[in-house]
Write an enzyme that holds these catalytic residues in place. Structure first.
Site, mmCIF file in Angstrom:
data_model
loop_
_atom_site.group_PDB
_atom_site.id
_atom_site.type_symbol
_atom_site.label_atom_id
_atom_site.label_comp_id
_atom_site.label_asym_id
_atom_site.label_seq_id
_atom_site.Cartn_x
_atom_site.Cartn_y
_atom_site.Cartn_z
ATOM 1 N N TYR A 176 0.788 -1.509 0.022
ATOM 2 C CA TYR A 176 0.017 -0.116 0.059
ATOM 3 C C TYR A 176 0.849 1.168 -0.039
ATOM 4 O O TYR A 176 0.516 2.323 0.647
ATOM 5 C CB TYR A 176 -0.909 -0.008 1.255
ATOM 6 C CG TYR A 176 -1.630 -1.101 1.294
ATOM 7 C CD1 TYR A 176 -2.724 -1.769 0.403
ATOM 8 C CD2 TYR A 176 -1.696 -2.160 2.812
ATOM 9 C CE1 TYR A 176 -3.400 -3.110 0.852
ATOM 10 C CE2 TYR A 176 -2.256 -3.145 2.797
ATOM 11 C CZ TYR A 176 -3.256 -3.428 1.843
ATOM 12 O OH TYR A 176 -3.961 -4.717 2.086
ATOM 13 N N TYR A 228 -14.594 -4.837 2.562
ATOM 14 C CA TYR A 228 -13.325 -5.208 2.263
ATOM 15 C C TYR A 228 -13.081 -6.654 2.495
ATOM 16 O O TYR A 228 -13.072 -7.054 3.759
ATOM 17 C CB TYR A 228 -12.006 -4.259 3.063
ATOM 18 C CG TYR A 228 -10.884 -4.536 2.741
ATOM 19 C CD1 TYR A 228 -10.068 -4.379 1.304
ATOM 20 C CD2 TYR A 228 -10.143 -5.557 3.699
ATOM 21 C CE1 TYR A 228 -8.899 -4.987 1.350
ATOM 22 C CE2 TYR A 228 -8.926 -6.262 3.359
ATOM 23 C CZ TYR A 228 -8.209 -5.674 2.292
ATOM 24 O OH TYR A 228 -6.869 -6.071 1.955
ATOM 25 N N ASP A 266 -17.404 -12.929 7.197
ATOM 26 C CA ASP A 266 -16.042 -12.772 7.100
ATOM 27 C C ASP A 266 -15.435 -12.271 8.392
ATOM 28 O O ASP A 266 -15.663 -10.876 8.565
ATOM 29 C CB ASP A 266 -15.640 -11.779 5.804
ATOM 30 C CG ASP A 266 -14.115 -11.375 5.756
ATOM 31 O OD1 ASP A 266 -13.391 -11.857 6.606
ATOM 32 O OD2 ASP A 266 -13.684 -10.558 4.959
ATOM 33 N N LYS A 314 -6.303 -13.339 11.043
ATOM 34 C CA LYS A 314 -5.801 -12.185 11.933
ATOM 35 C C LYS A 314 -5.162 -12.845 13.323
ATOM 36 O O LYS A 314 -4.138 -13.078 13.388
ATOM 37 C CB LYS A 314 -6.827 -11.178 12.123
ATOM 38 C CG LYS A 314 -7.380 -10.405 10.790
ATOM 39 C CD LYS A 314 -6.045 -9.396 10.549
ATOM 40 C CE LYS A 314 -6.246 -8.577 9.193
ATOM 41 N NZ LYS A 314 -5.167 -7.777 8.553
#
Length: 413
Positions: free
Chosen positions: A13, A141, A235, A264
């Site tokens: 990014y 996202y 998600d 995560k």
């Protein structure tokens, strides 16, 4: 050293030509990142939301060390091993209802890719070949791979340039009242013959701006999925493992998705690991005498024993230590200490859910300057879009959390 190495590194990014020099981390402990120049930063985002128990927790460290001595890795094709079997069993017991078939991968994006593949092949295996599209939501996202980019919000900016190269999916507004649910009901009815599943981040759209929605939204999405015969994919890569105040966000809505994705904090921020978990009826659509009905997917490092050992140790800590009580305490402290930000002219909103604290600004004119200002305060806070947010380790001390909230108010003021 860092400058020399950067000539060979491609950062995420980041426009490498114009970005400021990144900091060099040397070691981590608890909620502290120590830089190569000796500075110590309080980490406000737990390494992209992963280090739920803080850095270098000795229990996770010891479990990985033991596993390293025994078996760092072995292929998961034709072989299985105890760390993966134990972890799958424990996840199935933790998750609601019959979410019981665990497919391990090595990143959140791939976990969502597998969920997409499961949903599409579910209908193929049932003889309905036209149901290949997904319905997802603006502000959502789900990852940076091609399949996941296709279900992200294309107007979010990060993936807009790939329009035309991605599979075309159905995008809708996340409903929040009767009128918007009625509108969504019509969209689904119009596309029912081609839709395989609805995909949503439960309670919080994370990278889309930390946008919260009520548990009732999830309940009504479950109702719409059932009404139109669609699978529901949650998600929970960001929201899973205590971040929103419950072990999994879906618990707050008392619903069961057909497929759930986890990553995560799964390993406590130690190793790369993800899981796609399906309900019994989804798995049964793949169980057949026909080899073509099998799920043809298999990452090389699938169910890596080191990562599974870390994840099992992380689950030990959730069992032994009061993590959800700590989440509630963190949330209360952030509500109190971030509240003064509401009086600042640059602030649009302040909101907290579980161990997520958000200060939404009217705009961020110079993102790099804002990041640099936080660095001068000796805190690691990474604003994006129009928000400054905190997702600290669930073990952060009150004093460390106060350093973060005080720095946010001071910098924004």
């Amino acid at each position: 050293m860092a400058a020399e190495g950067l000539s060979n590194i491609w950062l995420p990014y980041t426009q490498m030509r114009t970005a400021p020099m990144p900091q060099t981390a040397k070691r981590t402990e608890g909620s502290v990142i120590e830089l190569a120049d000796g500075r110590r930063l309080i980490d406000g985002i737990a390494s992209w939301w992963t280090a739920c128990h803080g850095y270098n927790h000795p229990h996770i460290h010891d479990a990985v060390s033991r596993q390293l001595r025994e078996m760092p890795h072995v292929m998961f094709g034709g072989l299985v091993h105890a760390p993966a079997l134990d972890l799958a069993s424990r996840l199935a017991r933790l998750l609601p209802s019959d979410l019981e078939r665990v497919f391990f991968t090595d990143s959140g994006s791939v976990a969502v890719e597998v969920a997409i593949k499961m949903a599409v092949q579910y209908w193929i295996n049932k003889g309905q070949r036209g149901r290949t599209r997904l319905l997802s939501f603006r502000g959502g996202y789900h990852g940076d791979t091609f399949g996941t980019m296709a279900i992200c919000d294309p107007e979010e900016g990060m993936h807009a340039m790939f329009a035309g190269a991605l599979p075309e999916q159905i995008l809708a507004d996340l409903p929040d009242d009767d009128a918007s649910f009625t509108a969504l009901d019509k969209i689904i009815a119009d596309h029912r013959h081609e839709l395989a599943a609805i995909v949503v981040e439960p309670l919080v759209q994370g990278a889309g701006g930390m946008v919260f929605h009520a548990p009732e939204t999830l309940r009504r999405l479950r109702t719409l999925a059932d009404r139109h015969g669609l699978l529901l994919i949650l998600d929970e890569i960001f929201t899973g493992f205590g971040r929103t105040g419950s072990m999994f966000a879906c618990e707050q809505a008392s619903i069961v998705p057909d497929i759930i994705t986890l990553s995560k904090a799964l390993t406590g921020g130690t190793m790369a690991l993800a899981a796609t978990v399906a309900r019994r009826h989804v798995f049964e659509a793949f169980s057949s005498d026909d080899p073509r009905h099998a799920l043809m997917h298999g990452p090389t490092f699938m169910a890596n024993p080191l990562a599974c050992a870390a994840a099992n140790a992380s689950l030990d800590l959730f069992e032994r230590e009061p993590r959800l009580d700590q989440v509630a305490t963190i949330g209360d402290q952030m509500r109190h200490e971030l509240a003064p930000c509401r009086a600042l002219p640059c602030v649009r909103d302040v909101r907290v859910m579980g161990a997520i604290g958000v200060v939404q600004l009217t705009e961020i004119e110079n993102l790099n300057a804002l990041k640099a200002a936080f660095l001068k305060e000796n805190v690691w806070v990474r604003p994006f879009r129009d928000i400054v947010y905190l997702t600290p380790a669930l073990t952060i001390s009150p004093d460390e959390l106060s350093q973060l909230t005080t720095a946010i108010h001071r910098v924004l003021r």
